[in-house]
Design an enzyme around this catalytic site. Sequence first.
Site, PDB file in Angstrom:
ATOM      1  N   MET A 169       0.975  -1.243  -0.244  1.00 17.23           N
ATOM      2  CA  MET A 169      -0.050   0.097   0.050  1.00 17.23           C
ATOM      3  C   MET A 169       1.064   1.280  -0.121  1.00 17.23           C
ATOM      4  SD  MET A 169      -3.403  -0.983   2.166  1.00 17.23           S
ATOM      5  CE  MET A 169      -2.764  -0.731   3.713  1.00 17.23           C
TER       6      MET A 169
ATOM      7  N   GLY B 207      11.121  -3.040   5.710  1.00 14.03           N
ATOM      8  CA  GLY B 207      10.281  -4.323   5.673  1.00 14.03           C
ATOM      9  C   GLY B 207       9.969  -4.612   4.207  1.00 14.03           C
ATOM     10  N   HIS B 208       9.511  -3.628   3.508  1.00 12.47           N
ATOM     11  CA  HIS B 208       9.084  -3.679   2.143  1.00 12.47           C
ATOM     12  C   HIS B 208      10.294  -3.973   1.432  1.00 12.47           C
ATOM     13  CE1 HIS B 208       5.667  -0.937   3.564  1.00 12.47           C
ATOM     14  NE2 HIS B 208       5.049  -2.100   3.045  1.00 12.47           N
TER      15      HIS B 208
ATOM     16  N   GLN C 195     -10.229  -2.207   2.842  1.00 11.69           N
ATOM     17  CA  GLN C 195      -9.592  -3.077   4.174  1.00 11.69           C
ATOM     18  C   GLN C 195      -9.554  -2.120   5.140  1.00 11.69           C
ATOM     19  OE1 GLN C 195      -5.754  -4.147   1.860  1.00 11.69           O
ATOM     20  NE2 GLN C 195      -4.782  -3.729   3.987  1.00 11.69           N
TER      21      GLN C 195
ATOM     22  N   GLY D  23       4.934 -10.022   4.065  1.00 13.32           N
ATOM     23  CA  GLY D  23       5.836  -9.953   5.313  1.00 13.32           C
ATOM     24  C   GLY D  23       5.078 -11.116   6.398  1.00 13.32           C
TER      25      GLY D  23
ATOM     26  N   LYS E 210       5.225 -10.489   9.310  1.00 18.08           N
ATOM     27  CA  LYS E 210       4.959  -9.397  10.494  1.00 18.08           C
ATOM     28  C   LYS E 210       3.246  -9.496  10.490  1.00 18.08           C
ATOM     29  CE  LYS E 210       4.073  -4.815  11.968  1.00 18.08           C
ATOM     30  NZ  LYS E 210       2.645  -4.729  11.400  1.00 18.08           N
TER      31      LYS E 210
ATOM     32  N   SER F 294       4.216   0.781   8.492  1.00 22.20           N
ATOM     33  CA  SER F 294       3.896   2.262   7.894  1.00 22.20           C
ATOM     34  C   SER F 294       3.415   3.379   8.794  1.00 22.20           C
ATOM     35  CB  SER F 294       3.108   2.190   6.746  1.00 22.20           C
ATOM     36  OG  SER F 294       3.743   1.223   5.655  1.00 22.20           O
ATOM     37  N   ARG F 295       2.678   2.651  10.040  1.00 22.20           N
ATOM     38  CA  ARG F 295       1.967   3.312  10.985  1.00 22.20           C
ATOM     39  C   ARG F 295       3.016   3.956  11.880  1.00 22.20           C
ATOM     40  NH1 ARG F 295      -3.751   2.114  10.528  1.00 22.20           N
ATOM     41  NH2 ARG F 295      -4.195   0.302   8.845  1.00 22.20           N
TER      42      ARG F 295
HETATM   43  O1  PAF Z   1       0.273  -5.751   4.013  1.00 27.87           O
HETATM   44  C1  PAF Z   1      -0.457  -4.668   3.091  1.00 27.87           C
HETATM   45  O2  PAF Z   1       0.288  -3.736   2.772  1.00 27.87           O
HETATM   46  C2  PAF Z   1      -1.857  -4.923   2.469  1.00 27.87           C
HETATM   47  O3  PAF Z   1      -2.661  -5.390   3.303  1.00 27.87           O
HETATM   48  C3  PAF Z   1      -1.689  -5.519   1.184  1.00 27.87           C
HETATM   49  C4  PAF Z   1      -1.412  -7.097   1.291  1.00 27.87           C
HETATM   50  C5  PAF Z   1      -0.910  -4.995   0.227  1.00 27.87           C
HETATM   51  C6  PAF Z   1      -3.217  -5.611   0.467  1.00 27.87           C
HETATM   52  O4  PAF Z   1      -3.812  -4.336   0.280  1.00 27.87           O
END
Ligand code: PAF
Length: 312
Positions: free
Chosen positions: A30, A36-37, A61, A150, A152, A189-190
């Site tokens: 997102m 982490g990404h 979501q 992840g 996580k 990210s939070r």
């Molecule tokens: O983990 C995330 O960033 C989101 O939940 C994902 C898997 C990209 C789905 O929107």
Amino acid sequence: METVETARGCTDLLDRARAAGRSVALVPTMGALHEGHRSLMVRARAECDVVAVSIFVNPLQFGDPDDMERYPRTLEHDLAVCAEVGVDVVFVPSAPEMYPSWPEPPATTVSVRGISERWEGAARPGHFDGVATVVAALFAIAGRCRAYFGLKDFQQLAVVRAMATELGFPVEIVGCPTVREPDGLALSSRNVRLSPGERRAASVLSRALAAARDAVAAGERSGDALAATMRAVVATEPAVRLDYAVAVDTGTLEEVRTLMDPAAARLLIAAQVGPVRLIDNSAPVDDRAARDPDSHTAHDGADEARRLERTG
Ligand code: PAF
């Protein structure tokens, strides 16, 4: 690196790559990319010929529209991170591109019964339906690939694995270890929304998990006792409001009363810290790297990662 905004454009690029005999990786995100990404992308880069990253803040979501509004958006930075890692394709769709009926939500959604309903699912009704729906749509767009997630978000990984297996997507799910700050806080990210005091307090989640791992190493096998150990550690930080701290079965995510086989269990924890809901988890058996206070990229759940990776 190609940036594409349409599902058709993304599918065509990845189809052409496969037709040329190249393997494809998908890293769904997102945005607001952090280390982490990056670790997911680096692994995807090492294991596949063509790496695609999707950046889409998925409205389905988020239960609370304000939470979605506040979600950090850092596209320029994200594209720079993707370029640095050597990503080939960045897919940046709009909401109507992902959901043609938008702003009406799609009539078709994906729901994984059971494992979606407890823990994060109970705290955030509809959250995992939103995740399963967007990930299914992304898998349909990407086609045959390996997809990197992840550990996580342990419950998310379980939901995605179940969805991909049951719906028969030709996607190999790869679970990757959590990346942590030096004090143990799992990257998210939070985290940027925590005040300095909240940020300091937030490391109590990983300390609670470490205390439970110590208890398991000392022979404790009672799920209730491990939960109590975690609760006691979190109680030392008044700024942290615990939601749950449990030992669960890695397959069903149901609470386990007795850890007959610690390798088949997972410790899950969630708490509210100021404006932010934080989650973390760990294998109950110790992992040297997870306890290394000097490591910026200490990973936990390496055994679990090995067990969970390459499924689906
Ligand atoms: O983990 C995330 O960033 C989101 O939940 C994902 C898997 C990209 C789905 O929107």
